[in-house]
Design a protein around this motif. Structure first.
Motif, short mmCIF file in Angstrom:
data_model
loop_
_atom_site.label_atom_id
_atom_site.label_comp_id
_atom_site.label_asym_id
_atom_site.label_seq_id
_atom_site.Cartn_x
_atom_site.Cartn_y
_atom_site.Cartn_z
N HIS A 188 26.77 -0.54 53.32
CA HIS A 188 25.59 -0.04 54.04
C HIS A 188 24.54 0.51 53.07
O HIS A 188 23.36 0.13 53.11
CB HIS A 188 25.98 1.03 55.05
N TYR A 245 23.92 4.42 63.44
CA TYR A 245 23.89 5.50 62.46
C TYR A 245 24.70 6.71 62.95
O TYR A 245 25.40 7.33 62.16
CB TYR A 245 22.46 5.93 62.18
N SER A 249 21.08 -1.49 51.96
CA SER A 249 19.88 -0.76 52.37
C SER A 249 19.04 -0.36 51.16
O SER A 249 17.81 -0.39 51.22
CB SER A 249 20.27 0.49 53.17
#
Length: 132
Positions: free
Chosen positions: A81, A51, A85
């Motif tokens: 991403h 991250y 997610s």
């Protein structure tokens, strides 16, 4: 769309999450009620490093022309991403009993960023005329 705002927002969010996961893995695990061992703590710290890396990438490219064919790998990486997610967070919402407020907040933030990067991916950028 002003991609600078999108890049700064994603950089800040990913940076905060990255710092927390990297430097406070035990505390985060305890708050979430996770059973910890050395491998799970290492995994959390590696996720935090990922991250942080993504946050730095977004921060360093915030002034670039983004969209269309420009910086396409950056947009695709962020889009994948946030999209994947978002799906995982939505799936978790259906089965979660504890810490629902954390997951709902993350889901909303991730979904908004997914829409932002999806829009940037599908449109062509326009340069803003600079007056000197």
């Amino acid at each position: 769309m002003n991609t600078k705002i999108l890049m700064i927002t994603s950089a800040i969010i990913l940076g905060i999450m990255g710092l927390g996961l990297t430097f406070l893995p035990e505390e985060i695990s305890e708050v979430l009620g996770m059973k910890t061992n050395q491998v799970s703590l290492l995994t959390i710290q590696i996720l935090g490093a990922t991250y942080l890396g993504f946050a730095m990438l977004n921060w360093m490219t915030k002034n670039n022309l983004i969209g269309g064919i420009y910086s396409r790998p950056l947009v695709i990486g962020n889009l994948v991403h946030f999209l994947v997610s978002s799906f995982a967070l939505i799936k978790m919402l259906l089965h979660l009993e504890n810490h629902i407020e954390i997951i709902v907040t993350l889901t909303i933030v991730y979904f908004i960023l997914t829409l932002g990067f999806g829009y940037v991916f599908m449109t062509n950028p326009s340069k803003i005329a600079k007056t000197e």
